[in-house]
Design a protein around this motif. Structure first.
Motif, short mmCIF file in Angstrom:
data_model
loop_
_atom_site.label_atom_id
_atom_site.label_comp_id
_atom_site.label_asym_id
_atom_site.label_seq_id
_atom_site.Cartn_x
_atom_site.Cartn_y
_atom_site.Cartn_z
N GLN A 81 -17.14 31.48 -7.41
CA GLN A 81 -18.32 31.10 -8.18
C GLN A 81 -17.96 30.67 -9.61
OE1 GLN A 81 -20.82 34.54 -7.92
NE2 GLN A 81 -21.29 34.25 -5.73
N GLN A 82 -16.86 31.20 -10.14
CA GLN A 82 -16.53 30.95 -11.54
C GLN A 82 -15.65 29.72 -11.75
OE1 GLN A 82 -14.73 34.56 -12.92
NE2 GLN A 82 -16.57 35.79 -12.59
N GLN A 132 -10.73 35.84 -21.74
CA GLN A 132 -10.44 34.41 -21.57
C GLN A 132 -9.43 34.24 -20.45
OE1 GLN A 132 -9.02 33.04 -25.37
NE2 GLN A 132 -11.04 33.06 -26.32
N GLN A 133 -9.42 33.06 -19.85
CA GLN A 133 -8.44 32.77 -18.81
C GLN A 133 -7.09 32.44 -19.44
OE1 GLN A 133 -9.69 29.94 -15.84
NE2 GLN A 133 -11.76 30.78 -15.72
N LEU A 134 -6.04 32.54 -18.63
CA LEU A 134 -4.69 32.23 -19.10
C LEU A 134 -4.63 30.79 -19.59
CD1 LEU A 134 -1.64 33.14 -19.22
CD2 LEU A 134 -1.40 32.04 -16.98
N PRO A 135 -4.16 30.55 -20.82
CA PRO A 135 -4.01 29.17 -21.31
C PRO A 135 -3.00 28.40 -20.46
CG PRO A 135 -3.93 30.72 -23.13
CD PRO A 135 -3.86 31.53 -21.87
N GLN A 140 -1.55 26.97 -27.41
CA GLN A 140 -2.88 27.56 -27.47
C GLN A 140 -2.85 29.07 -27.70
OE1 GLN A 140 -4.53 26.23 -23.69
NE2 GLN A 140 -5.53 24.49 -24.69
N ALA A 141 -1.73 29.72 -27.36
CA ALA A 141 -1.61 31.16 -27.52
C ALA A 141 -0.14 31.54 -27.36
CB ALA A 141 -2.47 31.90 -26.49
N ASP A 142 0.17 32.81 -27.63
CA ASP A 142 1.55 33.27 -27.47
C ASP A 142 1.95 33.37 -26.00
OD1 ASP A 142 1.76 33.45 -30.22
OD2 ASP A 142 1.26 35.59 -30.28
N LEU A 143 0.97 33.69 -25.15
CA LEU A 143 1.20 33.76 -23.72
C LEU A 143 0.51 32.56 -23.07
CD1 LEU A 143 1.99 35.26 -21.00
CD2 LEU A 143 -0.29 36.31 -21.14
N TYR A 144 1.25 31.79 -22.28
CA TYR A 144 0.63 30.64 -21.63
C TYR A 144 1.49 30.15 -20.47
CZ TYR A 144 4.02 27.99 -24.46
OH TYR A 144 5.17 27.51 -25.03
N LEU A 165 -4.08 41.09 -18.38
CA LEU A 165 -5.22 40.77 -17.51
C LEU A 165 -5.31 39.27 -17.25
CD1 LEU A 165 -8.00 43.14 -18.87
CD2 LEU A 165 -7.18 43.05 -16.51
N GLN A 166 -4.94 38.46 -18.24
CA GLN A 166 -4.95 37.00 -18.04
C GLN A 166 -3.95 36.61 -16.96
OE1 GLN A 166 -4.31 35.06 -21.80
NE2 GLN A 166 -6.22 35.84 -22.69
N LEU A 167 -2.77 37.24 -16.96
CA LEU A 167 -1.79 36.97 -15.91
C LEU A 167 -2.30 37.42 -14.56
CD1 LEU A 167 1.61 38.00 -17.59
CD2 LEU A 167 0.92 35.70 -16.88
N ILE A 168 -2.87 38.62 -14.50
CA ILE A 168 -3.41 39.14 -13.25
C ILE A 168 -4.50 38.21 -12.71
CG2 ILE A 168 -4.79 41.01 -12.24
CD1 ILE A 168 -3.33 42.88 -14.29
N ASP A 169 -5.39 37.81 -13.59
CA ASP A 169 -6.50 36.93 -13.21
C ASP A 169 -5.98 35.60 -12.66
OD1 ASP A 169 -9.49 36.26 -13.41
OD2 ASP A 169 -8.59 34.66 -14.60
#
Length: 366
Positions: A81-82, A132-135, A140-144, A165-169
């Motif tokens: 859905q997202q 937020q979702q993973l860039p 855009q961020a330190d992790l991407y 959590l961004q990595l998990i997602d």
């Protein structure tokens, strides 16, 4: 029901489908010991049969971490859905890259791995999501993840819970849409054993071999095709609910993997897994002692007669794959039966605790 064929061109895509479809299956169930004929020590059939009544040496019975059944996760519906069409296409473009992704910078620390495992269960069962979702672009961020260069970049500092959590997602989104892209395959004509039957057979095998009750563990079953013959096989995995939380918290627990021939119903591999156990490599002196120690043979015979309930005559038993297994801290005993079928019992060194029992049916018994 999904049938997975393990000969996909893109190996990484196949693996993520397996992980998403059936839960994390421990690799040890599929990476069974080689069954080469490197005979080291043999017993004739009369002496083997005479050893059947020797008492089993004491070993630690696996203690299960049992939790109440967890609520059904809504991850699949949430992700579907997202996600926009453009985001889904980004994932498909990523999957279609010829090379597997690279990692830039440092590797995850043990502390980060443990925290990520706990957060993974919270993501699945408690609905915890990143803000937020993973860039997917650099800068855009330190992790991407840079989709252009196919590279994950980790920050030099310790990652925050939000970043983990961004990595998990991202990985759950990736797995979900890979599974959506691979259509469900109709039931194989040669499959005669249902998933319910396979799970019952698997539960019974674990109970017999390891004296373990798996009724309160999470059960994951999946139909795959193994080998060049694409033999339909059920894989059944038993693990505590929220086992990643237990793992990340340093708790000791047992999991079980079982492989079942989907045509005949034969249990082909039952493996007990405890990631907290430390293996003791077998040095040359110990290897020489083991070759002269008949107790390993006797223990294997007792496993298949007293626990497995095998009644066919054992015509030969010997240690196998010793050079490879010495490095793993394992002792494998192969037992040949009168009809050409065989078992391989694998024991942990030095306490002779059973790790797995592998069965190979003869051609005439199929």
């Amino acid at each position: 029901m999904e049938v997975i064929r393990l000969n996909k061109k893109k190996r990484s895509a196949t693996l993520v489908v397996i992980l998403f479809s059936a839960g994390v299956l421990a690799a040890s169930a599929l990476l069974v010991p080689s069954l080469m004929n490197s005979v080291v020590f043999a017993k004739n059939s009369s002496s083997i049969q005479g050893s059947n009544r020797l008492a089993l040496s004491e070993s630690t019975i696996p203690v299960l971490k049992v939790e109440a059944p967890a609520p059904v996760s809504t991850i699949q519906q949430d992700l579907y859905q997202q996600m926009t069409a453009a985001q889904i296409q980004q994932i498909y473009d990523f999957i279609d890259k010829v090379e597997d992704p690279h990692t830039s910078g440092r590797e995850e620390t043990e502390s980060e791995i443990n925290r990520r495992q706990v957060l993974d269960d919270k993501y699945v069962y408690d609905g915890l999501r990143p803000k937020q979702q993973l860039p997917l672009k650099a800068g855009q961020a330190d992790l991407y993840l840079d989709l252009e260069t196919n590279t994950y970049t980790y920050p030099e500092r310790s990652m925050s819970d939000e970043e983990l959590l961004q990595l998990i997602d991202w990985y759950y989104r990736l797995n979900y849409f890979v599974s959506k892209r691979n259509p469900t395959v109709p039931q194989l004509q040669s499959q005669k054993i249902s998933q319910v039957e396979a799970e019952a057979l698997a539960s019974d095998s674990v109970r017999k071999l390891f004296d373990a009750d798996v009724s309160k563990l999470k059960t994951s079953g999946m139909l795959i095709e193994l080998g060049l013959t694409k033999r339909p096989t059920w894989t059944v995995h038993f693990a505590p609910y929220k086992n990643l939380t237990l793992l990340g918290s340093g708790e000791v627990f047992w999991e079980y993997d079982v492989l079942i021939n989907a045509t005949t119903g034969a249990v082909e591999d039952t493996t007990a897994i405890n990631l907290a156990l430390k293996r003791t490599p077998i040095d040359d002196d110990a290897a020489g002692t083991i070759q002269k120690d008949a107790s390993w043979i006797h223990k294997a015979v007792q496993v298949i007669t007293d626990k497995q309930g095998e009644t066919r005559t054992i015509i030969k038993a010997y240690l196998t794959d010793t050079e490879f297994n010495n490095k793993r801290g394992m002792v494998d005993v192969k037992l040949l039966l009168e009809d050409g079928s065989s078992y391989t019992a694998e024991f942990r060194y030095p306490d002779q605790t059973l790790r797995c029992l592998i069965y190979e049916a003869s051609d005439k018994s199929n």
